[in-house]
Design a protein around this motif. Structure first.
Motif, PDB file in Angstrom:
ATOM      1  N   ASP A  19      16.410 -34.955 -59.104  1.00 51.29           N
ATOM      2  CA  ASP A  19      16.592 -35.850 -57.957  1.00 51.29           C
ATOM      3  C   ASP A  19      16.893 -35.058 -56.687  1.00 51.29           C
ATOM      4  O   ASP A  19      16.373 -35.372 -55.612  1.00 51.29           O
ATOM      5  N   ARG A  20      17.749 -34.052 -56.811  1.00 54.31           N
ATOM      6  CA  ARG A  20      18.100 -33.219 -55.648  1.00 54.31           C
ATOM      7  C   ARG A  20      16.885 -32.442 -55.151  1.00 54.31           C
ATOM      8  O   ARG A  20      16.651 -32.339 -53.948  1.00 54.31           O
ATOM      9  N   PHE A  21      16.077 -31.908 -56.085  1.00 55.34           N
ATOM     10  CA  PHE A  21      14.900 -31.114 -55.727  1.00 55.34           C
ATOM     11  C   PHE A  21      13.883 -31.975 -54.975  1.00 55.34           C
ATOM     12  O   PHE A  21      13.292 -31.543 -53.984  1.00 55.34           O
ATOM     13  N   PHE A  22      13.679 -33.217 -55.427  1.00 56.45           N
ATOM     14  CA  PHE A  22      12.677 -34.089 -54.815  1.00 56.45           C
ATOM     15  C   PHE A  22      13.084 -34.602 -53.439  1.00 56.45           C
ATOM     16  O   PHE A  22      12.276 -35.236 -52.757  1.00 56.45           O
ATOM     17  N   GLU A  23      14.325 -34.362 -53.018  1.00 58.59           N
ATOM     18  CA  GLU A  23      14.724 -34.761 -51.674  1.00 58.59           C
ATOM     19  C   GLU A  23      13.957 -33.989 -50.605  1.00 58.59           C
ATOM     20  O   GLU A  23      13.682 -34.518 -49.523  1.00 58.59           O
ATOM     21  N   GLU A  24      13.619 -32.728 -50.878  1.00 56.34           N
ATOM     22  CA  GLU A  24      12.941 -31.900 -49.878  1.00 56.34           C
ATOM     23  C   GLU A  24      11.712 -31.197 -50.433  1.00 56.34           C
ATOM     24  O   GLU A  24      11.060 -30.429 -49.726  1.00 56.34           O
ATOM     25  N   ASN A  25      11.380 -31.422 -51.705  1.00 51.02           N
ATOM     26  CA  ASN A  25      10.278 -30.716 -52.331  1.00 51.02           C
ATOM     27  C   ASN A  25       9.436 -31.700 -53.148  1.00 51.02           C
ATOM     28  O   ASN A  25       9.761 -32.886 -53.261  1.00 51.02           O
ATOM     29  N   SER A  26       8.370 -31.183 -53.730  1.00 46.10           N
ATOM     30  CA  SER A  26       7.512 -32.010 -54.569  1.00 46.10           C
ATOM     31  C   SER A  26       7.079 -31.222 -55.795  1.00 46.10           C
ATOM     32  O   SER A  26       7.064 -29.985 -55.787  1.00 46.10           O
ATOM     33  N   ALA A  27       6.734 -31.950 -56.853  1.00 47.60           N
ATOM     34  CA  ALA A  27       6.254 -31.345 -58.098  1.00 47.60           C
ATOM     35  C   ALA A  27       5.341 -32.344 -58.794  1.00 47.60           C
ATOM     36  O   ALA A  27       5.415 -33.556 -58.547  1.00 47.60           O
ATOM     37  N   GLN A  28       4.474 -31.836 -59.663  1.00 47.42           N
ATOM     38  CA  GLN A  28       3.529 -32.708 -60.341  1.00 47.42           C
ATOM     39  C   GLN A  28       4.201 -33.594 -61.380  1.00 47.42           C
ATOM     40  O   GLN A  28       3.685 -34.641 -61.736  1.00 47.42           O
ATOM     41  N   SER A  29       5.338 -33.194 -61.895  1.00 48.48           N
ATOM     42  CA  SER A  29       6.012 -33.949 -62.942  1.00 48.48           C
ATOM     43  C   SER A  29       7.484 -34.136 -62.597  1.00 48.48           C
ATOM     44  O   SER A  29       8.113 -33.250 -61.987  1.00 48.48           O
ATOM     45  N   ALA A  30       8.029 -35.293 -62.961  1.00 47.51           N
ATOM     46  CA  ALA A  30       9.456 -35.556 -62.769  1.00 47.51           C
ATOM     47  C   ALA A  30      10.281 -34.989 -63.910  1.00 47.51           C
ATOM     48  O   ALA A  30      11.507 -35.076 -63.904  1.00 47.51           O
ATOM     49  N   ASN A  31       9.622 -34.395 -64.910  1.00 47.89           N
ATOM     50  CA  ASN A  31      10.305 -33.747 -66.030  1.00 47.89           C
ATOM     51  C   ASN A  31      10.376 -32.245 -65.748  1.00 47.89           C
ATOM     52  O   ASN A  31       9.357 -31.566 -65.682  1.00 47.89           O
ATOM     53  N   ILE A  32      11.583 -31.728 -65.569  1.00 47.62           N
ATOM     54  CA  ILE A  32      11.753 -30.322 -65.198  1.00 47.62           C
ATOM     55  C   ILE A  32      11.200 -29.381 -66.255  1.00 47.62           C
ATOM     56  O   ILE A  32      10.820 -28.253 -65.964  1.00 47.62           O
ATOM     57  N   SER A  33      11.112 -29.845 -67.505  1.00 45.05           N
ATOM     58  CA  SER A  33      10.580 -29.010 -68.592  1.00 45.05           C
ATOM     59  C   SER A  33       9.084 -28.750 -68.426  1.00 45.05           C
ATOM     60  O   SER A  33       8.547 -27.825 -69.031  1.00 45.05           O
ATOM     61  N   ASP A  34       8.399 -29.581 -67.611  1.00 41.82           N
ATOM     62  CA  ASP A  34       6.960 -29.398 -67.409  1.00 41.82           C
ATOM     63  C   ASP A  34       6.649 -28.503 -66.215  1.00 41.82           C
ATOM     64  O   ASP A  34       5.485 -28.191 -65.965  1.00 41.82           O
ATOM     65  N   TRP A  35       7.659 -28.092 -65.448  1.00 41.87           N
ATOM     66  CA  TRP A  35       7.412 -27.280 -64.260  1.00 41.87           C
ATOM     67  C   TRP A  35       6.952 -25.880 -64.647  1.00 41.87           C
ATOM     68  O   TRP A  35       7.360 -25.328 -65.677  1.00 41.87           O
ATOM     69  N   LYS A  36       6.129 -25.305 -63.806  1.00 36.09           N
ATOM     70  CA  LYS A  36       5.656 -23.938 -64.035  1.00 36.09           C
ATOM     71  C   LYS A  36       5.196 -23.330 -62.722  1.00 36.09           C
ATOM     72  O   LYS A  36       4.998 -24.033 -61.726  1.00 36.09           O
ATOM     73  N   GLY A  37       5.003 -22.013 -62.725  1.00 39.73           N
ATOM     74  CA  GLY A  37       4.422 -21.319 -61.583  1.00 39.73           C
ATOM     75  C   GLY A  37       5.134 -21.578 -60.278  1.00 39.73           C
ATOM     76  O   GLY A  37       6.319 -21.305 -60.102  1.00 39.73           O
ATOM     77  N   GLN A  38       4.407 -22.152 -59.305  1.00 36.69           N
ATOM     78  CA  GLN A  38       4.930 -22.373 -57.962  1.00 36.69           C
ATOM     79  C   GLN A  38       6.087 -23.357 -57.955  1.00 36.69           C
ATOM     80  O   GLN A  38       6.999 -23.236 -57.129  1.00 36.69           O
ATOM     81  N   GLU A  39       6.091 -24.310 -58.885  1.00 35.86           N
ATOM     82  CA  GLU A  39       7.184 -25.277 -58.929  1.00 35.86           C
ATOM     83  C   GLU A  39       8.498 -24.587 -59.293  1.00 35.86           C
ATOM     84  O   GLU A  39       9.544 -24.899 -58.706  1.00 35.86           O
ATOM     85  N   ILE A  40       8.449 -23.655 -60.240  1.00 40.01           N
ATOM     86  CA  ILE A  40       9.660 -22.893 -60.599  1.00 40.01           C
ATOM     87  C   ILE A  40      10.112 -22.044 -59.417  1.00 40.01           C
ATOM     88  O   ILE A  40      11.301 -21.969 -59.093  1.00 40.01           O
ATOM     89  N   THR A  41       9.143 -21.393 -58.735  1.00 38.52           N
ATOM     90  CA  THR A  41       9.473 -20.559 -57.577  1.00 38.52           C
ATOM     91  C   THR A  41      10.109 -21.395 -56.473  1.00 38.52           C
ATOM     92  O   THR A  41      11.092 -20.981 -55.840  1.00 38.52           O
ATOM     93  N   SER A  42       9.556 -22.584 -56.217  1.00 36.88           N
ATOM     94  CA  SER A  42      10.108 -23.462 -55.178  1.00 36.88           C
ATOM     95  C   SER A  42      11.532 -23.886 -55.527  1.00 36.88           C
ATOM     96  O   SER A  42      12.409 -23.952 -54.652  1.00 36.88           O
ATOM     97  N   PHE A  43      11.786 -24.153 -56.810  1.00 36.96           N
ATOM     98  CA  PHE A  43      13.144 -24.511 -57.226  1.00 36.96           C
ATOM     99  C   PHE A  43      14.102 -23.332 -57.018  1.00 36.96           C
ATOM    100  O   PHE A  43      15.223 -23.519 -56.538  1.00 36.96           O
ATOM    101  N   GLN A  44      13.668 -22.106 -57.373  1.00 32.11           N
ATOM    102  CA  GLN A  44      14.517 -20.929 -57.184  1.00 32.11           C
ATOM    103  C   GLN A  44      14.874 -20.749 -55.704  1.00 32.11           C
ATOM    104  O   GLN A  44      16.014 -20.453 -55.355  1.00 32.11           O
ATOM    105  N   GLU A  45      13.880 -20.947 -54.823  1.00 35.89           N
ATOM    106  CA  GLU A  45      14.127 -20.779 -53.383  1.00 35.89           C
ATOM    107  C   GLU A  45      15.046 -21.880 -52.856  1.00 35.89           C
ATOM    108  O   GLU A  45      15.937 -21.633 -52.048  1.00 35.89           O
ATOM    109  N   ASP A  46      14.830 -23.122 -53.306  1.00 39.72           N
ATOM    110  CA  ASP A  46      15.672 -24.231 -52.862  1.00 39.72           C
ATOM    111  C   ASP A  46      17.111 -24.039 -53.338  1.00 39.72           C
ATOM    112  O   ASP A  46      18.070 -24.310 -52.609  1.00 39.72           O
TER     113      ASP A  46
END
Length: 360
Positions: A19-46
């Motif tokens: 929920d916190r990540f989606f306040e300023e970012n986007s991802a293809q899935s709302a399930n964090i277990s499905d994140w990969k590549g750029q989505e993981i990098t965006s989370f690390q930066e956020d």
């Protein structure tokens, strides 16, 4: 307050993170277990922008992409709670009205009760038998018809003792046999990584994550190009990354294993060229021109340090070019950690210049 197990409480935390990540970012899935590549990098930066700290990709895979059954360390829980907008982990639990319930302690108590009941039952039977024997003996002795020899009692005690010793011995032999099967009967496998273009062994560092059902992922790294590990499984899945090669995932059938097995990695041309023009000492003007063409003007560039006081520094494109084009002996220790390319330009770059032992 509601009681939660480790798994349930971590699911609540992961939902708050999403929920916190989606306040300023986007991802293809709302399930964090499905994140990969750029989505993981965006989370690390956020995470870094909001807490001035971050987590490694290995940590992300361990706790968010695998069946890990235990909560992370308290310092990591505090960090993630702060990312979600709370003061710390305790504040998160209080606001969410969560009472932490460690189910293992409850199970231990139940097992302890069962064990006591099982142990008490035969003791009661023995005591009952003794009472019956003493009553019969007393009755017969009163009539003066029977005299029980002391040797017969001694034999019964010895037989009972021997049966207990045999049972304990069989139990320990079973434990030893099971331990041998788990730890010594596993077969060792060796895998070597090869450059798919040049068909030569890879001498750069290679990091391997081996996923194991029901266990924590196994992390291995090598600078020789080969890894060894033991396994009882017929099929293993491994995630492989190396600074100058494309990340890849392999699913290996160990029934077809040939010792040692070779796995091909595709070189990342942009990373190879970036390393060459950042590390080469030839033709300064050409190096500056090529680096200027390869790197986007708004690229995120991080320099990583070994010390604990100044871990990461963010550089502009021009600062990076100036740093790597000044002819110094430290350039020989230039090490590319990771880079990301978009539309033919490098948009993210992380590197380190290893400090010489003589300079420490």
């Amino acid at each position: 307050m509601s009681k939660f197990t480790d798994i349930e409480i971590f699911e609540v935390l992961k939902k708050s993170i999403v929920d916190r990540f989606f306040e300023e970012n986007s991802a293809q899935s709302a399930n964090i277990s499905d994140w990969k590549g750029q989505e993981i990098t965006s989370f690390q930066e956020d995470l870094f922008n909001k807490t001035k700290s971050t987590v490694s990709e290995k940590w992300f895979y361990t706790y968010f992409k695998s069946d890990f059954k235990k909560l992370p360390r308290i310092d990591m829980l505090n960090l993630l709670a702060q990312y979600c907008g709370y003061r710390n982990w305790a504040h998160f639990l209080n606001v969410k009205n969560i009472e932490y319930f460690d189910i293992t302690k409850s199970e231990a108590k139940l097992n302890e009760v069962d064990l006591i009941e099982k142990e008490e039952t035969p003791l009661l039977k023995i005591e009952d038998n003794k009472d019956k024997e003493s009553q019969e003996l007393t009755s017969e002795q009163r009539n003066g018809s029977v005299t029980v020899p002391i040797e017969e009692k001694s034999k019964k005690i010895k037989l009972r003792t021997i049966s207990i010793i045999v049972s304990i011995s069989i139990f320990f032999i079973g434990i030893v046999a099971a331990s041998y099967f788990l730890f010594f009967a596993q077969k060792e496998y060796e895998f070597c990584f090869v450059d798919s273009d040049r068909q030569t062994p890879i001498k750069n560092s290679v990091e391997v994550t081996i996923f194991r059902d029901g266990f924590t992922p196994l992390y291995l790294s090598t600078k020789t190009g080969c890894i060894k590990f033991k396994s009882q499984k017929n099929i293993v899945k491994m995630f492989v990354s190396s600074p100058y090669y494309k990340q890849d995932t392999f699913k290996v059938n160990l029934h077809q294993y040939n010792q040692p097995e070779k796995l091909l990695l595709d070189p990342d041309d942009y990373k190879v060229m970036l390393y060459y023009y950042s590390n080469s000492a030839k033709d300064l003007k050409q190096r500056i021109s090529k680096l200027n063409q390869m790197i986007a003007d708004n690229a995120l560039i991080y320099q990583v340090y070994d010390n604990d006081f100044f871990g990461v520094e963010i550089l502009s494109k021009q600062q990076y070019i100036n740093l790597v084009t000044i002819p110094t002996t430290s350039l020989k220790n230039f090490s590319l950690i990771e880079s990301e390319t978009k539309n033919g330009k490098i948009v993210k770059l992380k590197f380190k210049i290893q400090q010489d032992e003589n300079d420490k």
